[in-house]
Enzyme design. Structure first.
Site, PDB file in Angstrom:
ATOM      1  N   HIS A 149     -15.622   5.296  15.621  1.00  0.00           N
ATOM      2  CA  HIS A 149     -17.027   5.142  15.228  1.00  0.00           C
ATOM      3  C   HIS A 149     -17.339   5.966  13.987  1.00  0.00           C
ATOM      4  O   HIS A 149     -17.978   5.485  13.043  1.00  0.00           O
ATOM      5  CB  HIS A 149     -17.936   5.561  16.386  1.00  0.00           C
ATOM      6  CG  HIS A 149     -19.390   5.455  16.062  1.00  0.00           C
ATOM      7  ND1 HIS A 149     -20.118   6.505  15.534  1.00  0.00           N
ATOM      8  CD2 HIS A 149     -20.254   4.414  16.193  1.00  0.00           C
ATOM      9  CE1 HIS A 149     -21.368   6.126  15.336  1.00  0.00           C
ATOM     10  NE2 HIS A 149     -21.480   4.857  15.744  1.00  0.00           N
TER      11      HIS A 149
ATOM     12  N   ARG B 158     -15.328   4.369  10.862  1.00  0.00           N
ATOM     13  CA  ARG B 158     -15.572   2.992  10.480  1.00  0.00           C
ATOM     14  C   ARG B 158     -17.043   2.693  10.172  1.00  0.00           C
ATOM     15  O   ARG B 158     -17.332   1.742   9.455  1.00  0.00           O
ATOM     16  CB  ARG B 158     -15.081   2.065  11.583  1.00  0.00           C
ATOM     17  CG  ARG B 158     -13.562   2.031  11.656  1.00  0.00           C
ATOM     18  CD  ARG B 158     -13.071   1.060  12.682  1.00  0.00           C
ATOM     19  NE  ARG B 158     -11.608   0.911  12.584  1.00  0.00           N
ATOM     20  CZ  ARG B 158     -10.882   0.183  13.407  1.00  0.00           C
ATOM     21  NH1 ARG B 158     -11.461  -0.464  14.391  1.00  0.00           N
ATOM     22  NH2 ARG B 158      -9.569   0.096  13.251  1.00  0.00           N
TER      23      ARG B 158
ATOM     24  N   ALA C 140      13.551  -0.154   5.649  1.00  0.00           N
ATOM     25  CA  ALA C 140      14.914  -0.314   5.137  1.00  0.00           C
ATOM     26  C   ALA C 140      15.048  -1.594   4.313  1.00  0.00           C
ATOM     27  O   ALA C 140      15.679  -1.606   3.252  1.00  0.00           O
ATOM     28  CB  ALA C 140      15.907  -0.314   6.293  1.00  0.00           C
TER      29      ALA C 140
ATOM     30  N   TYR D 102      13.589  -1.338   0.700  1.00  0.00           N
ATOM     31  CA  TYR D 102      14.293  -0.572  -0.318  1.00  0.00           C
ATOM     32  C   TYR D 102      15.772  -0.925  -0.434  1.00  0.00           C
ATOM     33  O   TYR D 102      16.454  -0.421  -1.316  1.00  0.00           O
ATOM     34  CB  TYR D 102      14.153   0.927  -0.020  1.00  0.00           C
ATOM     35  CG  TYR D 102      12.721   1.384  -0.033  1.00  0.00           C
ATOM     36  CD1 TYR D 102      11.994   1.413  -1.207  1.00  0.00           C
ATOM     37  CD2 TYR D 102      12.090   1.759   1.150  1.00  0.00           C
ATOM     38  CE1 TYR D 102      10.672   1.816  -1.217  1.00  0.00           C
ATOM     39  CE2 TYR D 102      10.764   2.162   1.150  1.00  0.00           C
ATOM     40  CZ  TYR D 102      10.062   2.188  -0.038  1.00  0.00           C
ATOM     41  OH  TYR D 102       8.760   2.580  -0.051  1.00  0.00           O
TER      42      TYR D 102
ATOM     43  N   ARG E 181       4.696  11.778   1.597  1.00  0.00           N
ATOM     44  CA  ARG E 181       5.385  10.786   0.764  1.00  0.00           C
ATOM     45  C   ARG E 181       6.277  11.529  -0.215  1.00  0.00           C
ATOM     46  O   ARG E 181       5.806  12.386  -0.972  1.00  0.00           O
ATOM     47  CB  ARG E 181       4.370   9.936   0.001  1.00  0.00           C
ATOM     48  CG  ARG E 181       3.445   9.157   0.915  1.00  0.00           C
ATOM     49  CD  ARG E 181       2.440   8.360   0.113  1.00  0.00           C
ATOM     50  NE  ARG E 181       3.110   7.299  -0.611  1.00  0.00           N
ATOM     51  CZ  ARG E 181       2.507   6.587  -1.559  1.00  0.00           C
ATOM     52  NH1 ARG E 181       1.262   6.853  -1.896  1.00  0.00           N
ATOM     53  NH2 ARG E 181       3.162   5.633  -2.189  1.00  0.00           N
TER      54      ARG E 181
ATOM     55  N   GLY F 146       2.277   6.919   4.306  1.00  0.00           N
ATOM     56  CA  GLY F 146       3.162   7.880   4.948  1.00  0.00           C
ATOM     57  C   GLY F 146       2.953   7.973   6.444  1.00  0.00           C
ATOM     58  O   GLY F 146       3.176   9.035   7.036  1.00  0.00           O
TER      59      GLY F 146
ATOM     60  N   LEU G 122       6.656   6.064   9.272  1.00  0.00           N
ATOM     61  CA  LEU G 122       7.715   6.899   9.839  1.00  0.00           C
ATOM     62  C   LEU G 122       7.152   7.912  10.827  1.00  0.00           C
ATOM     63  O   LEU G 122       7.842   8.312  11.771  1.00  0.00           O
ATOM     64  CB  LEU G 122       8.465   7.612   8.711  1.00  0.00           C
ATOM     65  CG  LEU G 122       9.237   6.704   7.751  1.00  0.00           C
ATOM     66  CD1 LEU G 122       9.967   7.526   6.705  1.00  0.00           C
ATOM     67  CD2 LEU G 122      10.216   5.816   8.508  1.00  0.00           C
TER      68      LEU G 122
END
Length: 455
Positions: free
Chosen positions: A250, A253, A362, A365, A407, A420, A423
């Site tokens: 809440h 947003r 993967a 890249y 990052r 970021g 992961l």
């Protein structure tokens, strides 16, 4: 003359009931596998034998097809009555020549064929395997086996072979009928406890065991009190988590909604500028980031999840199919090396989300190929995802990429368009399994992410 007292009726009923049930279970266990073997395993029909003989004649007429570089081409797919059939070539030492990793069903069938000492066919759950057809070529003896997708309805009583828990439940019901009033008196509070547990599992956090059961002075009463205490704690914890997620959603947003409304009003007034387009783009990015944050929170809280003993390949099948499709669209190759026999206790949704994030990262890249492979020991499962991309040169970045919003400074992640969090979600999912995740550079280039989960 004094009368001899008869044995306690409850004791007799319990004894007879459990004795009859155990005898029934032993009989089923002993008879059903024999019936299943006689139903699934029969002699090789002429049509299938003719199919194998045609392949053998072709190999004898063209010995060059037995060369290693051509074995997998001819044995890959053939047609039999409109269905694809796979042909396997086995040498005299029992080694499958045209398949790198034979399926578990094929290995099992080869043992059955050796015991039968004649060509047979065997109906597995979703496939029919048949053979062997023995022939000689290049002064060596070979055997041909075939496999095609096939499913036949089995007799109704085979249902109990695959549902041993149901068979046991029926035995328990029979013993309960024989035990009579004593079993009813013992089962009534247990049924009440079961109803409360089912209701709690289905989301009714206010469900509690009734007062009459909780006030019993025996172990069942103590169990009911412990269950009610556990339910109180679970309700408080879940409500707190839900309030926290609701408040975050809440608070973050609501201003975004107002911002988008203001942008819409500006456009309605004819104020269409590059700055407004940029603001809308950043607002959309912020909304997506909030969704990722909430996903990270859900994975860490592991809400409404329970571990299941699953086959790893089956649990990841949809993710692997999607990743293979995505790799093909980018003209890249995805290698999958996960044995169907690997089973581990997992939280399905968090683990699949973790593997999905790692695979997509993967593929993004990789230069030409990505590999996902799994191995298992007595203590742990190891899952590796390897790409041939640029890798991450800085060692400190390798240790920090699983932190939220981190990052690396390398070119690998500067233009990814993410925040970021992918992961970080993967790391949270692995931690929920009490596992570990790490990244290492490959030589000469590439990145390998290793997940280890305890068994």
């Amino acid at each position: 003359m004094p009368k001899i007292k008869s044995p306690n009726n409850i004791f007799v009923k319990l004894l007879l009931g459990f004795w009859l049930c155990s005898s029934l279970i032993i009989a089923l266990i002993g008879i059903l596998p024999l019936l299943q073997q006689n139903h699934d395993q029969t002699e090789l029909p002429p049509s299938l034998e003719h199919l194998l003989s045609k392949v053998a004649d072709k190999l004898k007429a063209n010995p060059h097809l037995l060369q290693e570089d051509k074995l997998r081409r001819w044995g890959r797919f053939k047609e039999f009555n409109g269905r694809p059939v796979k042909i396997y070539l086995v040498d005299q030492n029992g080694r499958v020549l045209n398949s790198h990793k034979p399926s578990r069903s094929l290995r099992r069938f080869m043992l059955l064929a050796d015991e039968a000492e004649q060509p047979i066919k065997h109906q597995f759950r979703d496939e029919l395997i048949f053979g062997p057809y023995i022939f000689e070529a290049n002064q060596q003896q070979y055997s041909l086996f075939g496999r095609l997708p096939d499913h036949h309805p089995r007799p109704w009583f085979f249902f109990f072979i695959d549902n041993k828990l149901l068979t046991l439940s029926i035995a328990i019901v029979l013993s309960g009928l024989l035990c009579g009033l004593f079993a009813w008196h013992l089962g009534k509070p247990l049924r009440s406890l079961k109803r409360s547990a089912d209701a709690l599992a289905n989301g009714d956090l206010s469900s509690r065991v009734d007062t009459a059961t909780a006030k019993r002075n025996d172990e069942i009463g103590q169990l009911a009190q412990a269950f009610n205490g556990m339910a109180d704690s679970v309700e408080d914890m879940v409500n707190s988590q839900q309030r926290l997620i609701s408040d975050i959603s809440h608070e973050l947003r609501t201003p975004l909604t107002r911002l988008k409304l203001s942008l819409a009003l500006s456009r309605k007034k004819g104020q269409q500028t590059q700055e407004i387009d940029r603001i809308e783009y950043e607002a959309d990015q912020l909304e997506k980031m909030i969704a990722e944050l909430l996903e990270l929170s859900r994975v860490k809280l592991n809400a409404n999840e329970s571990k299941h003993q699953l086959e790893l390949a089956e649990a990841l099948s949809q993710i692997l199919d999607d990743a293979d499709f995505e790799a093909q669209q980018q003209n890249k190759l995805l290698h999958i090396d996960i044995d169907d026999s690997i089973q581990v206790p997992i939280y399905p949704r968090p683990l699949t989300r973790a593997v999905e994030n790692l695979l997509r990262n993967a593929i993004r890249y990789a230069v030409s190929q990505v590999t996902i492979q799994a191995s298992i020991t007595a203590k742990q499962l190891t899952l590796e995802i390897i790409d041939d991309g640029p890798g991450i040169p800085d060692q400190s970045d390798l240790e920090a990429i699983f932190k939220p919003f981190y990052r690396p400074q390398s070119a690998r992640d500067r233009e990814s368009g993410g925040w970021g969090l992918g992961l970080a979600i993967a790391e949270a999912a692995v931690s929920a399994h009490q596992g570990k995740i790490k990244a290492d550079n490959c030589q000469p280039h590439g990145l390998k992410v290793t997940i280890t989960l305890p068994r």
